[in-house]
Design a protein around this motif. Structure first.
Motif, PDB file in Angstrom:
ATOM      1  N   GLY A 162     -16.859  -7.109 -55.920  1.00 36.82           N
ATOM      2  CA  GLY A 162     -16.791  -5.964 -55.014  1.00 36.82           C
ATOM      3  C   GLY A 162     -16.883  -6.444 -53.575  1.00 36.82           C
ATOM      4  N   GLN A 163     -17.598  -5.635 -52.677  1.00 37.19           N
ATOM      5  CA  GLN A 163     -17.729  -5.975 -51.257  1.00 37.19           C
ATOM      6  C   GLN A 163     -18.803  -7.052 -51.110  1.00 37.19           C
ATOM      7  N   ILE A 164     -18.352  -8.283 -50.825  1.00 38.31           N
ATOM      8  CA  ILE A 164     -19.276  -9.403 -50.774  1.00 38.31           C
ATOM      9  C   ILE A 164     -18.912 -10.319 -49.625  1.00 38.31           C
ATOM     10  N   MET A 165     -19.902 -11.214 -49.306  1.00 40.26           N
ATOM     11  CA  MET A 165     -19.626 -12.374 -48.460  1.00 40.26           C
ATOM     12  C   MET A 165     -19.606 -13.572 -49.388  1.00 40.26           C
ATOM     13  N   ASN A 166     -18.478 -14.249 -49.491  1.00 42.73           N
ATOM     14  CA  ASN A 166     -18.264 -15.287 -50.505  1.00 42.73           C
ATOM     15  C   ASN A 166     -18.091 -16.638 -49.806  1.00 42.73           C
ATOM     16  N   ALA A 167     -18.998 -17.588 -50.146  1.00 39.64           N
ATOM     17  CA  ALA A 167     -18.891 -18.960 -49.645  1.00 39.64           C
ATOM     18  C   ALA A 167     -18.274 -19.823 -50.746  1.00 39.64           C
ATOM     19  N   MET A 168     -17.154 -20.475 -50.449  1.00 36.93           N
ATOM     20  CA  MET A 168     -16.407 -21.236 -51.463  1.00 36.93           C
ATOM     21  C   MET A 168     -16.311 -22.691 -51.032  1.00 36.93           C
ATOM     22  N   LEU A 169     -16.672 -23.590 -51.982  1.00 35.89           N
ATOM     23  CA  LEU A 169     -16.667 -25.028 -51.727  1.00 35.89           C
ATOM     24  C   LEU A 169     -15.725 -25.706 -52.725  1.00 35.89           C
ATOM     25  N   PRO A 170     -14.714 -26.464 -52.244  1.00 36.53           N
ATOM     26  CA  PRO A 170     -13.818 -27.144 -53.194  1.00 36.53           C
ATOM     27  C   PRO A 170     -14.549 -28.264 -53.954  1.00 36.53           C
ATOM     28  N   ILE A 171     -14.198 -28.415 -55.256  1.00 37.46           N
ATOM     29  CA  ILE A 171     -14.769 -29.509 -56.083  1.00 37.46           C
ATOM     30  C   ILE A 171     -13.789 -30.670 -56.024  1.00 37.46           C
ATOM     31  N   ILE A 172     -14.233 -31.726 -55.384  1.00 31.14           N
ATOM     32  CA  ILE A 172     -13.347 -32.877 -55.178  1.00 31.14           C
ATOM     33  C   ILE A 172     -13.923 -34.071 -55.954  1.00 31.14           C
ATOM     34  N   ARG A 173     -13.086 -34.609 -56.866  1.00 32.66           N
ATOM     35  CA  ARG A 173     -13.462 -35.811 -57.591  1.00 32.66           C
ATOM     36  C   ARG A 173     -12.277 -36.775 -57.534  1.00 32.66           C
ATOM     37  N   ASN A 174     -12.601 -37.982 -57.140  1.00 37.22           N
ATOM     38  CA  ASN A 174     -11.571 -39.020 -57.024  1.00 37.22           C
ATOM     39  C   ASN A 174     -10.427 -38.539 -56.122  1.00 37.22           C
ATOM     40  N   ASP A 175     -10.832 -37.931 -54.992  1.00 36.61           N
ATOM     41  CA  ASP A 175      -9.882 -37.433 -53.992  1.00 36.61           C
ATOM     42  C   ASP A 175      -8.928 -36.393 -54.541  1.00 36.61           C
ATOM     43  N   GLU A 176      -9.377 -35.706 -55.583  1.00 38.91           N
ATOM     44  CA  GLU A 176      -8.532 -34.673 -56.194  1.00 38.91           C
ATOM     45  C   GLU A 176      -9.375 -33.420 -56.344  1.00 38.91           C
ATOM     46  N   VAL A 177      -8.785 -32.288 -55.949  1.00 41.00           N
ATOM     47  CA  VAL A 177      -9.469 -30.996 -56.067  1.00 41.00           C
ATOM     48  C   VAL A 177      -9.308 -30.538 -57.505  1.00 41.00           C
ATOM     49  N   ILE A 178     -10.426 -30.384 -58.214  1.00 41.16           N
ATOM     50  CA  ILE A 178     -10.382 -29.975 -59.627  1.00 41.16           C
ATOM     51  C   ILE A 178     -10.833 -28.532 -59.810  1.00 41.16           C
ATOM     52  N   GLY A 179     -11.184 -27.873 -58.707  1.00 40.45           N
ATOM     53  CA  GLY A 179     -11.621 -26.480 -58.789  1.00 40.45           C
ATOM     54  C   GLY A 179     -12.441 -26.136 -57.552  1.00 40.45           C
ATOM     55  N   TYR A 180     -13.215 -25.059 -57.638  1.00 43.54           N
ATOM     56  CA  TYR A 180     -14.105 -24.732 -56.522  1.00 43.54           C
ATOM     57  C   TYR A 180     -15.335 -24.035 -57.048  1.00 43.54           C
ATOM     58  N   ILE A 181     -16.376 -24.068 -56.251  1.00 43.63           N
ATOM     59  CA  ILE A 181     -17.651 -23.430 -56.564  1.00 43.63           C
ATOM     60  C   ILE A 181     -17.875 -22.323 -55.541  1.00 43.63           C
ATOM     61  N   TRP A 182     -18.357 -21.207 -55.999  1.00 42.22           N
ATOM     62  CA  TRP A 182     -18.657 -20.125 -55.045  1.00 42.22           C
ATOM     63  C   TRP A 182     -20.091 -19.661 -55.199  1.00 42.22           C
ATOM     64  N   ALA A 183     -20.571 -19.110 -54.090  1.00 45.90           N
ATOM     65  CA  ALA A 183     -21.863 -18.426 -54.058  1.00 45.90           C
ATOM     66  C   ALA A 183     -21.675 -17.227 -53.126  1.00 45.90           C
ATOM     67  N   ASN A 184     -22.002 -16.042 -53.605  1.00 40.86           N
ATOM     68  CA  ASN A 184     -21.774 -14.847 -52.792  1.00 40.86           C
ATOM     69  C   ASN A 184     -22.949 -13.898 -52.854  1.00 40.86           C
ATOM     70  N   GLU A 185     -22.905 -12.958 -51.941  1.00 47.59           N
ATOM     71  CA  GLU A 185     -23.966 -11.953 -51.834  1.00 47.59           C
ATOM     72  C   GLU A 185     -23.332 -10.653 -51.375  1.00 47.59           C
ATOM     73  N   PHE A 186     -23.857  -9.538 -51.845  1.00 46.06           N
ATOM     74  CA  PHE A 186     -23.306  -8.233 -51.481  1.00 46.06           C
ATOM     75  C   PHE A 186     -23.456  -7.978 -49.977  1.00 46.06           C
ATOM     76  N   ILE A 187     -22.387  -7.492 -49.385  1.00 42.82           N
ATOM     77  CA  ILE A 187     -22.418  -7.158 -47.949  1.00 42.82           C
ATOM     78  C   ILE A 187     -23.438  -6.069 -47.667  1.00 42.82           C
ATOM     79  N   GLU A 188     -23.605  -5.160 -48.628  1.00 37.36           N
ATOM     80  CA  GLU A 188     -24.577  -4.081 -48.439  1.00 37.36           C
ATOM     81  C   GLU A 188     -25.977  -4.633 -48.257  1.00 37.36           C
ATOM     82  N   ALA A 189     -26.315  -5.664 -49.032  1.00 38.32           N
ATOM     83  CA  ALA A 189     -27.634  -6.274 -48.900  1.00 38.32           C
ATOM     84  C   ALA A 189     -27.780  -6.938 -47.533  1.00 38.32           C
TER      85      ALA A 189
END
Length: 617
Positions: A162-189
């Motif tokens: 829903g309405q969130i602030m989302n921090a996204m970090l790319p997962i890099i292994r051996n100079d290759e992006v294999i995915g990403y990790i996110w951590a978010n929190e509701f904007i209302e909070a």
């Protein structure tokens, strides 16, 4: 909106209101600005702190992932080939970590995304978001931009939760992006936390403004009261300078002391002025620009037969007796700005008519602007009466001297004639008659000459005015006088001398008399100088000077008197006639002489005769 505009809307009629408004603007505006800036910076700091916290969580999850998804799938026989099995296997391995990290704070959600599987591996807390496992993000999801750019990113908006602030970090292994990790929190909070901060800032700002209003109100009340004391005191002092302002403290006390000192100085000056006006024997009347009387001293009260209390504040015309044609130099000065000196109108009053000498001028303030006019009146009735008596006495004395001079001048020839006649009456010789007859005739001619000059002096003819050139007259008379003597006559003529309005024949007679007198006063090697000059645009001057014997100082006051002469054969009427001619031409004649050094006679004549004398403006 400017303060002047605000003052038209609000009833800011008192100093206290203006001080309060100004002080509140000066105090409240900075507090409001500081509050707004502080709230803005606080919001930014809160967002920065949230972003730092969320990125910190993604970095923790990134560290706990270890070598990557490959190591976690090493014990799965099918490996990457079975997508569903791989997702389930990775989720089982990572759910514990995401749930633990998500439990750090309320509203926090974290998870892993695999680029190879294109699916959410885990989303904690799993109790709320386990159903999202295996779901692929949309093509325009910002997570794909993170994996493509290999750069962290913060996104605000509607995403999976829903309405969130989302921090996204790319997962890099051996100079290759294999995915990403996110951590978010509701904007209302986040907004709730911001609102708490906003309320705190608002409370502090309002409290500061309230305290400022209380302080300003107290100070302005005190200041307004003290200023009111000064204002009320000045209102009283306007009518009575003897009542000083009450003492105050601080700077206002210094102002009160200065005002009291100025009032005392003004009172002393006013007392001095009033004493001077009361002591002056001349009448003094002052009016303002409207002609209203503002000053009326005791001498004026006697002249007008009116008291100062009855006339001050009334028009100056009220002083004139009804039905009299009074010419006022004061009102003329007020109307035209002209200054009158020594004008002598008649002043009718209840006791008769006074002869006064009036001098008026414009009154000006400290900046030179006119504020009225003043006239000084001198009662010259007694002076004129005494002058008439003195003039009558002078005329009688002059008549006595003239009579004595005539008697002296006539007695000598008559005595000689009487003696010759008595002698001839007793003598019968014709030769004696022939010898003494010419002597008798010369004595008779002398008597006739005296009578002729006396008639010219006592009954001068009216001048025949015409345009004449004084330099030409001087040349002609010098030439005529030079023919009767061997004396040296020098001419000193200016290049351009204007023609004057005068009687040429009378001036010839005057100049000839002066030149002859000068020639008779010099020695054989002496000289006479005749100079003609222009004096400005209005006058010309003729000067007759010699280097002869001169006159003694005791004689200088008598040279123009009839029958006064230093020459044995002189009648004493020559210079008197010259003086009469110069007076008839509205001119001035002066004589300067030093014994043994010579004499200078100067005549100053106007270019244009004035038809009527008028007071200068």
């Amino acid at each position: 909106m400017r303060l002047s505009d605000l003052s038209r809307i609000l009833p800011l009629r008192s100093l206290r209101h203006r001080l309060m408004l100004t002080s509140l603007i000066v105090v409240a505006l900075p507090i409001a600005i500081v509050g707004i800036v502080f709230e803005h910076e606080g919001r930014q700091a809160l967002l920065h702190e949230k972003q730092s916290k969320l990125f910190g969580l993604t970095q923790i999850l990134d560290a706990e992932l270890g070598p990557g998804f490959d190591s976690l799938l090493a014990d799965l026989p099918s490996g990457w080939t079975d997508r569903a099995a791989a997702i389930a296997h990775l989720s089982a391995k990572l759910t514990l970590q995401t749930d633990r990290i998500a439990g750090i704070g309320d509203g926090i959600a974290v998870g892993y995304y695999s680029k190879r599987l294109d699916a959410i591996i885990t989303y904690g807390p799993s109790a709320s978001y386990a159903k999202t496992i295996g779901v692929s993000i949309t093509a325009d999801h910002p997570g794909r931009a993170v994996m493509d750019s290999a750069k962290p990113r913060v996104e605000f908006g509607t995403l999976v939760r829903g309405q969130i602030m989302n921090a996204m970090l790319p997962i890099i292994r051996n100079d290759e992006v294999i995915g990403y990790i996110w951590a978010n929190e509701f904007i209302e909070a986040i907004e709730n936390q911001q609102n708490v901060f906003h309320r705190a800032v608002l409370f502090v700002s309002l409290a500061g403004i309230g305290i400022a209003f209380f302080v300003v109100n107290s100070m302005s009340r005190r200041l307004s009261q003290e200023v009111g004391v000064i204002v009320d005191g000045l209102a009283v002092m306007e009518n009575d300078l003897r009542r000083p302002l009450p003492p105050l403290r601080d700077e206002l006390g210094n102002i009160v002391d200065a005002i009291n000192a100025m009032a005392k100085a003004l009172l002393d000056a006013r007392s001095l002025t009033e004493n001077i006006l009361a002591s002056v024997a001349d009448g003094i009347v002052a009016v303002d620009l409207k002609g209203t009387i503002t000053a009326f001293n005791p001498a004026a009260e006697q002249m007008y037969s009116m008291s100062a209390d009855a006339v001050i504040g009334k028009p100056y015309h009220a002083l004139f007796i009804s039905g009299t044609d009074m010419v006022s130099v004061l009102l003329d000065t007020l109307e035209t700005g002209c200054t009158h000196i020594g004008v002598t109108p008649d002043l009718p009053n209840l006791d008769g008519t006074l002869k006064i000498s009036a001098s008026s001028s414009v009154l000006r303030d400290g900046e030179g602007q006119p504020i009225g006019a003043v006239v000084v009146l001198k009662d010259v009735s007694e002076r004129d009466r005494l002058m008439v008596q003195v003039m009558r006495a002078d005329r009688l004395a002059a008549l006595g001297e003239l009579t004595a001079g005539i008697a002296h001048e006539i007695r000598n020839p008559l005595t000689s004639i009487r003696g010759f006649v008595q002698y001839l009456m007793e003598c019968a010789s014709p030769k004696e008659w022939q010898h003494y007859g010419p002597l008798i005739i010369r004595q008779v001619d002398s008597l006739n000459h005296i009578i002729t000059e006396l008639l010219a002096f006592g009954r001068p003819r009216a001048p025949r005015i015409d345009k004449v050139h004084l330099d030409q007259i001087a040349q002609e008379m010098a030439f005529l006088a030079r023919g009767k003597s061997e004396a040296r006559i020098e001419m000193d003529l200016e290049g351009e001398v204007p023609a004057i309005e005068a009687d040429g024949e009378s001036l010839k007679q005057a100049l000839l008399n002066l030149i002859i007198n000068a020639m008779q006063a010099i020695s054989k090697d002496g000289s006479v100088t005749v100079a003609v000059r222009r004096l400005g645009d209005d006058h010309v001057m003729v000067k007759v000077s010699d280097d002869g014997i001169g006159l003694a100082p005791d004689y200088l006051d008598k040279v123009f008197d009839p029958f006064f002469s230093t020459k044995p054969a002189g009648t004493g009427l020559g210079l008197a006639v010259v003086h009469r001619i110069v007076d008839a031409h509205q001119g001035v004649i002066t004589l300067d002489s030093r014994l043994g050094e010579g004499t200078v006679v100067t005549i100053r004549l106007p270019v244009v005769r004035s038809k009527q004398e008028s007071p200068p403006c």
